[in-house]
Scaffold this motif. Structure first.
Motif, short mmCIF file in Angstrom:
data_model
loop_
_atom_site.label_atom_id
_atom_site.label_comp_id
_atom_site.label_asym_id
_atom_site.label_seq_id
_atom_site.Cartn_x
_atom_site.Cartn_y
_atom_site.Cartn_z
N LEU A 102 7.21 -5.82 4.01
CA LEU A 102 6.87 -4.42 3.76
C LEU A 102 5.43 -4.14 4.16
O LEU A 102 5.13 -3.08 4.72
CB LEU A 102 7.09 -4.07 2.29
CG LEU A 102 8.53 -3.99 1.81
CD1 LEU A 102 8.59 -3.73 0.32
CD2 LEU A 102 9.28 -2.91 2.56
N LEU A 103 4.53 -5.08 3.88
CA LEU A 103 3.14 -4.91 4.29
C LEU A 103 3.02 -4.88 5.80
O LEU A 103 2.24 -4.11 6.36
CB LEU A 103 2.27 -6.03 3.71
CG LEU A 103 1.99 -5.97 2.21
CD1 LEU A 103 1.30 -7.23 1.75
CD2 LEU A 103 1.17 -4.75 1.87
N ILE A 108 -1.06 -1.82 4.90
CA ILE A 108 -1.65 -2.08 3.59
C ILE A 108 -2.10 -0.74 3.03
O ILE A 108 -3.16 -0.23 3.35
CB ILE A 108 -2.83 -3.06 3.69
CG1 ILE A 108 -2.33 -4.39 4.24
CG2 ILE A 108 -3.47 -3.27 2.32
CD1 ILE A 108 -3.41 -5.40 4.47
N ASP A 109 -1.25 -0.18 2.23
CA ASP A 109 -1.47 1.16 1.70
C ASP A 109 -0.64 1.27 0.43
O ASP A 109 -0.17 0.28 -0.09
CB ASP A 109 -1.02 2.19 2.76
CG ASP A 109 -1.51 3.58 2.49
OD1 ASP A 109 -2.28 3.75 1.54
OD2 ASP A 109 -1.13 4.50 3.24
N GLU A 110 -0.43 2.45 -0.06
CA GLU A 110 0.41 2.66 -1.23
C GLU A 110 1.90 2.66 -0.87
O GLU A 110 2.74 2.39 -1.71
CB GLU A 110 0.06 3.98 -1.92
CG GLU A 110 -1.35 4.04 -2.46
CD GLU A 110 -1.61 2.99 -3.54
OE1 GLU A 110 -0.75 2.81 -4.43
OE2 GLU A 110 -2.67 2.36 -3.48
N THR A 111 2.22 2.95 0.38
CA THR A 111 3.61 3.08 0.80
C THR A 111 4.45 1.82 0.55
O THR A 111 5.53 1.92 -0.02
CB THR A 111 3.69 3.49 2.28
OG1 THR A 111 2.89 4.66 2.47
CG2 THR A 111 5.11 3.78 2.68
N VAL A 153 7.75 1.68 -1.91
CA VAL A 153 9.05 1.24 -1.38
C VAL A 153 9.57 0.04 -2.18
O VAL A 153 10.76 -0.02 -2.52
CB VAL A 153 8.94 0.92 0.13
CG1 VAL A 153 10.19 0.22 0.63
CG2 VAL A 153 8.68 2.18 0.91
N LEU A 154 8.70 -0.90 -2.51
CA LEU A 154 9.11 -2.08 -3.29
C LEU A 154 9.63 -1.66 -4.67
O LEU A 154 10.68 -2.13 -5.11
CB LEU A 154 7.94 -3.05 -3.44
CG LEU A 154 8.22 -4.30 -4.25
CD1 LEU A 154 9.19 -5.21 -3.51
CD2 LEU A 154 6.92 -5.04 -4.55
N ILE A 155 8.93 -0.78 -5.32
CA ILE A 155 9.35 -0.31 -6.64
C ILE A 155 10.66 0.47 -6.54
O ILE A 155 11.57 0.28 -7.36
CB ILE A 155 8.24 0.55 -7.29
CG1 ILE A 155 7.02 -0.32 -7.58
CG2 ILE A 155 8.74 1.23 -8.55
CD1 ILE A 155 5.76 0.47 -7.89
N ALA A 161 -3.87 -4.93 -3.80
CA ALA A 161 -4.40 -3.74 -4.46
C ALA A 161 -5.89 -3.91 -4.71
O ALA A 161 -6.40 -5.02 -4.82
CB ALA A 161 -3.68 -3.48 -5.77
N THR A 162 -6.57 -2.80 -4.81
CA THR A 162 -7.98 -2.81 -5.18
C THR A 162 -8.21 -2.10 -6.51
O THR A 162 -9.32 -2.01 -6.98
CB THR A 162 -8.82 -2.11 -4.09
OG1 THR A 162 -8.33 -0.79 -3.91
CG2 THR A 162 -8.76 -2.89 -2.79
#
Length: 151
Positions: free
Chosen positions: A4-5, A10-13, A17-19, A92-93
């Motif tokens: 997915l990454l 590397i973002d919120e998307t 999608v995983l959730i 995540a940051t």
């Protein structure tokens, strides 16, 4: 998650999608099981009364499958919280998963414990809200609730 990454960056998307993927299958499988367990006689009676396909779904299939749907929603909600933390641990940051990871890496047990307690509190709160919605949506149902005395 690595795919997915790679695909979504590397973002919120990729996290969303995983959730969503993690929550979709428990809901889908529970709803499917709920529909498959509907008594065939109820559907036959609906057809005898001349209900259209849409009316049959709205008046018979959906109400009969609602208990299973809510069971799937509650399971999906708990999985969503787990996937949220897992997604934040990986890339995540900010967020609770990041707070857990950061507390572990900086040897700050207070951060780890605070994040765990906050996750537990938010999980319980969201489950209680969903349970209240379930109770309200299924108030027409006459079923055993458990814990009301008796053997």
């Amino acid at each position: 998650m690595p795919l997915l990454l790679l695909w979504l960056g590397i973002d919120e998307t990729p996290k969303i999608v995983l959730i969503a993927l993690g929550a979709f299958f428990p809901v889908y499988l529970s709803l499917l099981a709920g529909i498959r367990n509907i008594d065939r006689k109820l559907v036959e009676v609906g057809r005898l009364y001349g209900l259209s396909s849409l009316a049959l779904v709205r008046r018979i299939l959906l109400p009969a499958a609602l208990p299973s749907l809510f069971t799937g929603l509650r399971g999906a909600l708990s999985l969503s919280w787990m996937f949220l933390v897992a997604a934040e641990l990986i890339a995540a940051t900010r967020g609770l998963g990041y707070l857990l990871s950061d507390g572990r890496e900086t040897s700050r047990p207070d951060l780890v414990i605070a994040a765990i307690l906050l996750l537990a509190l938010l999980g319980k709160l969201s489950d209680s809200l969903l349970k209240a919605w379930e109770t309200r949506a299924l108030r027409w149902r006459d079923s055993y609730q458990g814990g009301e005395g008796g053997a």
